[in-house]
Design an enzyme around this catalytic site. Structure first.
Site, PDB file in Angstrom:
ATOM      1  N   GLU A 240      -6.144 -10.856  -1.454  1.00 43.10           N
ATOM      2  CA  GLU A 240      -7.001 -10.659  -0.267  1.00 43.10           C
ATOM      3  C   GLU A 240      -8.473 -10.580  -0.684  1.00 43.10           C
ATOM      4  O   GLU A 240      -9.182  -9.634  -0.355  1.00 43.10           O
ATOM      5  CB  GLU A 240      -6.609  -9.370   0.453  1.00 43.10           C
ATOM      6  CG  GLU A 240      -5.151  -9.311   0.867  1.00 43.10           C
ATOM      7  CD  GLU A 240      -4.779  -8.031   1.634  1.00 43.10           C
ATOM      8  OE1 GLU A 240      -5.688  -7.344   2.125  1.00 43.10           O
ATOM      9  OE2 GLU A 240      -3.580  -7.749   1.719  1.00 43.10           O
TER      10      GLU A 240
ATOM     11  N   GLU B  46       0.794  -1.244   0.000  1.00 41.30           N
ATOM     12  CA  GLU B  46       0.000   0.000   0.000  1.00 41.30           C
ATOM     13  C   GLU B  46       0.820   1.284   0.000  1.00 41.30           C
ATOM     14  O   GLU B  46       0.573   2.190   0.806  1.00 41.30           O
ATOM     15  CB  GLU B  46      -0.967  -0.017   1.190  1.00 41.30           C
ATOM     16  CG  GLU B  46      -1.872  -1.239   1.195  1.00 41.30           C
ATOM     17  CD  GLU B  46      -2.813  -1.320   2.404  1.00 41.30           C
ATOM     18  OE1 GLU B  46      -2.792  -0.416   3.249  1.00 41.30           O
ATOM     19  OE2 GLU B  46      -3.571  -2.306   2.488  1.00 41.30           O
TER      20      GLU B  46
HETATM   21  O1  9MR Z   1      -7.419  -8.641   8.302  1.00 40.07           O
HETATM   22  C1  9MR Z   1      -6.579  -7.804   9.029  1.00 40.07           C
HETATM   23  C2  9MR Z   1      -7.264  -7.393  10.315  1.00 40.07           C
HETATM   24  O2  9MR Z   1      -7.431  -8.505  11.158  1.00 40.07           O
HETATM   25  C3  9MR Z   1      -6.477  -6.308  11.019  1.00 40.07           C
HETATM   26  O3  9MR Z   1      -7.234  -5.819  12.117  1.00 40.07           O
HETATM   27  C4  9MR Z   1      -6.182  -5.182  10.052  1.00 40.07           C
HETATM   28  C5  9MR Z   1      -5.348  -4.135  10.741  1.00 40.07           C
HETATM   29  O4  9MR Z   1      -4.783  -3.211   9.886  1.00 40.07           O
HETATM   30  O5  9MR Z   1      -5.488  -5.690   8.910  1.00 40.07           O
HETATM   31  C6  9MR Z   1      -6.268  -6.583   8.196  1.00 40.07           C
HETATM   32  O6  9MR Z   1      -5.631  -7.016   7.017  1.00 40.07           O
HETATM   33  C7  9MR Z   1      -5.367  -6.005   6.053  1.00 40.07           C
HETATM   34  C8  9MR Z   1      -4.123  -6.441   5.308  1.00 40.07           C
HETATM   35  O7  9MR Z   1      -3.081  -6.656   6.202  1.00 40.07           O
HETATM   36  C9  9MR Z   1      -3.731  -5.405   4.250  1.00 40.07           C
HETATM   37  N1  9MR Z   1      -4.813  -5.103   3.370  1.00 40.07           N
HETATM   38  C10 9MR Z   1      -6.086  -4.763   4.006  1.00 40.07           C
HETATM   39  C11 9MR Z   1      -6.479  -5.881   4.988  1.00 40.07           C
HETATM   40  C12 9MR Z   1      -7.847  -5.631   5.574  1.00 40.07           C
HETATM   41  O8  9MR Z   1      -7.847  -4.444   6.317  1.00 40.07           O
END
Ligand code: 9MR
Length: 391
Positions: free
Chosen positions: A297, A173
């Site tokens: 994802e 990102e």
């Molecule tokens: O799924 C993840 C969630 O459990 C966490 O709380 C969150 C915190 O930033 O991150 C989520 O995963 C993210 C991923 O690492 C990067 N792309 C977006 C995903 C969903 O927010």
């Protein structure tokens, strides 16, 4: 030269995949039905089998779900990603003290069950420990020290998982919706990048170089969301193109693909652009650089961008009606048709979770629940599952 190297990478990935993929995708019965705790019943085909000639099918797992959903995982999936357990704050909460126990257990489970492992994520503007950007006296650390900290982290982590994690989201990102690099000046605090603030854009190339040095066999990905936005897509393409011109070892692009059941009707909302055509153009654009592409994802939320929901309109298992289930299935179907059509460059499709009982989309403190995956809260296949497996 660039294209040649990358097609070698694709070939290698397919060879690696064949060795772990199930043989014999001859399932004849309809999916669904008596799948017990979510695994496939006798004679039923599984996602893993049906997609063995296409690409590995992955799921994000956490420290609990890989055990509680083991039947589903081992039956239907051929790859996993750790949802949070390999992020910076999970692996190095205090400087120099690496905590690998949880991630190691997940990796051991994967290796015992022939699952590939994607590592997520080495460098991101979120989920970093407080010490990382701090000089310990209330200010920012210097660029030299931050660079050393980043290199030390990547070297340690990638070396630790060498030979076990086949692909890494190295930088996550780094590009904003308008295609510009994410800086420290973004309006919302949680959008700001300290990496950029202290190191400028140099951190990106350096992260890839350090990861490659630690494990020359690992596939290194740039991972981001909203790839269907034309300006963001162009910004990512330009950045990758510059990196490749500088011989930076980047091998692929991850498309996060947190999708909604339909695009937004509001043209000022990013998900207005969330169409198969726009995402396909990202696949074509990035792969024209000789890079492989992975969907990293994937989920399909019931909530539409730009619409305001409140407690009364939050979906529940009751209001997730059959009609909605079938609309969600149709949405999955149209995207998977495109993914399969590009199997020459798409080398993995990973869902961001396994079943609807455990999804980041239901993590909201408001209590908003969502049902975005292929398996329901009882681990049974949904219409979305049928849409993905029947082709
Ligand atoms: O799924 C993840 C969630 O459990 C966490 O709380 C969150 C915190 O930033 O991150 C989520 O995963 C993210 C991923 O690492 C990067 N792309 C977006 C995903 C969903 O927010």
């Amino acid at each position: 030269m660039r294209a040649q190297c990358a097609s070698l990478v694709v070939v290698c990935s397919l060879v690696a995949w064949t060795t772990v993929g199930c043989t014999g995708s001859e399932g004849t019965e309809e999916p669904g039905g008596s799948s017990g705790a979510g695994g496939a019943g006798d004679g039923e085909s599984t996602l893993r089998q049906e997609y063995s000639a296409y690409f590995p099918i992955g799921a994000a797992v956490d420290s609990g779900s890989y055990g509680s959903h083991a039947d589903l995982l081992t039956a239907h999936f051929s790859s996993i990603t750790t949802e949070n357990e390999m992020k910076f704050e999970s692996l190095q909460r205090s400087e120099g003290r690496f905590t690998y126990a949880t991630a190691d257990q997940i990796v051991e489970f994967a290796s015992a069950n022939d699952l590939l492992v994607r590592g997520h994520a080495l460098v991101w503007h979120r989920q970093n420990p407080p010490w990382l950007f701090s000089d310990g006296q209330g200010g920012d650390v210097s660029a030299d020290v931050l660079l050393e900290r980043m290199q030390a982290h990547i070297s340690n982590v990638v070396t630790h998982f060498k030979g076990k994690v086949y692909a890494w989201d190295v930088v996550n990102e780094a590009i904003m919706n308008d295609g510009a690099l994410r800086t420290a000046e973004e309006e919302a605090a949680d959008q700001q990048s300290k990496w950029y603030a202290i190191l400028g854009d140099a951190y990106i190339a350096e992260a890839f170089r350090t990861a490659h040095e630690a494990d020359p066999d690992a596939k290194l990905f740039y991972n981001d969301y909203y790839n269907y936005l034309p300006e963001k897509q162009r910004g990512i393409y330009d950045m990758l193109s510059r990196l490749l011109d500088e011989d930076v070892p980047v091998h692929g692009v991850g498309l996060q693909c947190h999708l909604s059941i339909e695009p937004s009707a509001d043209d000022s909302h990013p998900s207005y652009y969330q169409t198969v055509e726009n995402l396909e153009s990202a696949v074509e654009l990035y792969s024209s650089l000789g890079l492989e592409v992975q969907v990293t994802e994937l989920d399909v939320s019931l909530y539409v961008g730009g619409v305001i929901y409140d407690e009364a309109s939050f979906y529940t298992s009751v209001t997730f009606t059959e009609d909605l289930q079938h609309r969600q299935a149709d949405r999955y179907r149209e995207f998977f048709e495109m993914f399969r059509a590009h199997r020459d460059v798409i080398t993995g499709v990973t869902f961001w979770g396994i079943a609807d009982d455990n999804t980041w989309l239901s993590e909201f403190s408001s209590g908003r629940t969502d049902f975005p995956l292929l398996f329901d809260t009882d681990y049974q296949p949904k219409p979305a599952y049928d849409a993905v497996i029947d082709f």
